[in-house]
Design a protein around this motif. Structure first.
Motif, short mmCIF file in Angstrom:
data_model
loop_
_atom_site.label_atom_id
_atom_site.label_comp_id
_atom_site.label_asym_id
_atom_site.label_seq_id
_atom_site.Cartn_x
_atom_site.Cartn_y
_atom_site.Cartn_z
N SER A 52 -46.16 37.19 34.43
CA SER A 52 -46.51 37.88 35.89
C SER A 52 -45.37 38.71 36.46
O SER A 52 -44.64 38.15 36.64
CB SER A 52 -46.56 36.56 36.83
N PRO A 53 -45.92 40.06 36.44
CA PRO A 53 -44.84 40.81 36.83
C PRO A 53 -43.96 40.72 38.17
O PRO A 53 -43.08 40.98 38.29
CB PRO A 53 -45.50 42.19 36.76
N GLY A 54 -44.66 40.12 39.17
CA GLY A 54 -44.28 39.89 40.56
C GLY A 54 -43.35 38.75 40.54
O GLY A 54 -42.25 38.66 41.19
N ARG A 55 -43.51 37.74 39.79
CA ARG A 55 -42.51 36.73 39.53
C ARG A 55 -42.26 36.16 38.03
O ARG A 55 -42.77 35.52 37.39
CB ARG A 55 -42.74 35.27 40.42
N PRO A 56 -41.61 37.12 37.41
CA PRO A 56 -41.52 36.88 35.85
C PRO A 56 -40.57 35.74 35.54
O PRO A 56 -39.48 35.47 36.23
CB PRO A 56 -40.86 38.20 35.35
N ASP A 57 -40.78 34.81 34.31
CA ASP A 57 -40.20 34.02 33.93
C ASP A 57 -39.34 34.56 32.82
O ASP A 57 -39.78 34.66 31.54
CB ASP A 57 -40.91 33.13 33.37
N TYR A 58 -37.95 34.94 32.86
CA TYR A 58 -37.33 35.99 32.09
C TYR A 58 -36.87 34.95 30.94
O TYR A 58 -36.68 35.37 29.70
CB TYR A 58 -35.85 36.38 32.78
N ALA A 59 -36.68 33.72 31.18
CA ALA A 59 -36.11 32.88 30.05
C ALA A 59 -37.49 32.64 28.79
O ALA A 59 -37.46 32.84 27.88
CB ALA A 59 -35.99 31.34 30.60
N ALA A 60 -38.67 32.61 29.60
CA ALA A 60 -39.93 32.74 28.90
C ALA A 60 -40.02 34.01 27.80
O ALA A 60 -40.40 34.06 26.65
CB ALA A 60 -41.15 32.35 29.62
N ILE A 61 -39.51 35.04 28.40
CA ILE A 61 -39.72 36.35 27.92
C ILE A 61 -38.54 36.45 26.94
O ILE A 61 -38.92 36.94 25.77
CB ILE A 61 -39.54 37.75 28.91
#
Length: 493
Positions: A455-464
């Motif tokens: 979700s670009p608005g609230r990205p999960d950077y750990a998941a990325i």
């Protein structure tokens, strides 16, 4: 009178032979009494023909003129050089390609080409002179001299063209690629640049020893006529397996928010609603965010974006390559267009493409059409055009063969010098030339961090980070996971 007769006759058989040989050469070179007759015209034609073939068969004219030693030496030298060149090209072709990106070797090749042009011209002139008949009338001398001059001009064109291309290539390497040590980021995260072999390239040394993957950030800027500033609307990390050439493309959307802008081991203040494509502009405007005020890097904006993408993906990003819209359009036009298969109608401004739409079907797009094919998001989204952009780059790389690049070489070098930016160092180029041959025949797989994956608005950077690590682990190599990444070519038609 009888006492003088023995002095007028040959003393022995060898004398008679020399006399006959001298008469034969005199007849071949033309008699002074008939400089413009049939014998002279035939001799001039023969001399010009021998001069014309002398660059391919050096020494043939000298053999015809009776200069056996010189003619044989020239033919033998030609045979040895051609044999050595053929063997070298057959067995050392990768080395020649690597040397083509070394400025020092390019300068040496230019000098050798100029010397070769001069030697060929001198060979033509000398081949004509040893056969040209004596006592020619002025018209015949003028005709012979003019023809020889034309032959000299024709024969020097190929080596001087090679020298010109060498100059263009050296200028391109010096202008675009950094000359000096690798940037500090290249030493982070376990991905380092290969150390150059002492004394230059060595075919026995693996330049990628200890470097399992090479990561390069590919940036597409939106700078163009009438568009001030630069925003990086295309951001893709190309991670290449240096052993196989298999490549994974990790694409980040331009509208990613809550971006952890990163520099020198700390987070840089950045608005929560600020987009990822504006990080480049922040680095350009604020070089003080980098150590030393950004003086040690070529492009502070690209350096800040490299560090941010490295933090987002959890991967080292030592290098970047950036191309803006204007140069992309010019590159496509320089190679004669790019052939793509348009799956669905793509609306574009009528001011750019008169039809106002790129219709479905496989066709060759001009530079302007290709630009808007990759740029348009009317009736679609940023994420759809991200896929089109990768397909464009893939098609362009596949279709731009050696002959196409050679035909457009001068124009391409001009475009690259003006509009391509990178911090790839010159010392890395020979290794990259060898690696590019592996990439051309390897799998190129793609992962886009777009909805519903992220979700670009609230990205999960750990998941990325986890997805990026899994993509590199399972997306390439012989032991791919149960759900491997899609091959880019399969989705681009």
């Amino acid at each position: 009178m009888r006492d003088e007769e023995p002095e007028q006759r040959p003393a022995d058989g060898r004398g008679r032979s020399r006399a006959r040989g001298g008469q034969h050469r005199a007849a071949r070179r033309g008699r002074p009494g008939r400089p413009g007759g049939r014998n002279a015209s035939y001799a001039v034609a023969e001399a010009l023909l021998m001069a014309a073939v002398s660059p391919a068969l050096p020494g043939l004219a000298h053999l015809r003129a009776g200069r056996i030693r010189l003619g044989g030496a020239l033919l033998a030298a030609q045979a040895v050089l051609l044999t050595a060149a053929a063997l070298a090209f057959a067995h050392l072709r990768p080395l020649f390609l690597q040397l083509s990106v070394r400025p020092g070797w390019l300068t040496a090749a230019m000098a050798c080409s100029v010397v070769l042009a001069a030697l060929w011209a001198l060979l033509i002139v000398h081949s004509y002179l040893v056969l040209a008949p004596a006592g020619l009338s002025p018209p015949w001398r003028l005709a012979g001299g003019t023809t020889v001059s034309v032959l000299c001009l024709l024969v020097i064109v190929p080596p001087l063209t090679v020298a010109h291309y060498g100059h263009l290539q050296r200028d391109l390497v010096d202008s675009v690629f950094a000359d000096g040590p690798a940037p500090p980021a290249a030493q982070a995260g376990g991905t380092r640049a290969p150390a150059p072999a002492p004394g230059g390239a060595s075919p026995d040394r693996d330049p990628w020893a200890g470097v399992p993957r090479l990561n390069v950030l590919l940036l597409g800027g939106d700078a163009d006529t009438g568009r001030p500033g630069v925003r990086t609307d295309s951001m893709t990390l190309a991670s290449v397996d240096t052993g196989t050439g298999d490549t994974v493309l990790l694409s980040l959307p331009r509208n990613l928010q809550h971006v952890p802008v990163w520099s020198d081991g700390r987070r840089v203040p950045y608005p929560a609603d600020g987009l990822l494509n504006a990080v480049y502009g922040l680095g350009t405007d604020r070089p003080d965010l980098l150590a030393g005020g950004g003086r040690a890097v070529r492009d502070p904006g690209a350096e800040l974006l490299k560090r941010t993408v490295s933090h987002i993906l959890g991967l080292p990003v030592p290098y970047y390559v950036m191309v803006d819209m204007r140069s992309f359009r010019q590159i496509v036009d320089a190679v004669g267009g790019v052939r793509v298969c348009v799956a669905e109608p793509v609306p574009v401004p009528r001011s750019q493409v008169p039809a106002g739409v790129l219709r479905p079907g496989c066709r060759t797009l001009t530079g302007r059409e290709a630009l808007w094919y990759g740029r348009s998001r009317t009736g679609s989204s940023d994420y759809v055009r991200m896929g089109r952009q990768k397909c464009l780059l893939w098609a362009l790389a596949r279709q731009a063969g050696p002959l196409t690049v050679l035909r457009s070489f001068q124009r391409l070098t001009e475009v690259f010098k003006e509009s391509v930016g990178t911090d790839l160092p010159q010392r890395l180029l020979p290794a990259l030339v060898d690696l590019s041959a592996k990439i051309r025949d390897a799998d190129v797989r793609s992962l886009q961090f777009v909805p519903p994956v992220v979700s670009p608005g609230r990205p999960d950077y750990a998941a990325i980070r986890r997805m990026a690590a899994r993509a590199l682990r399972d997306g390439t190599g012989p032991d791919r996971g149960a759900r491997p990444l899609p091959v880019l070519a399969d989705g681009c038609g």
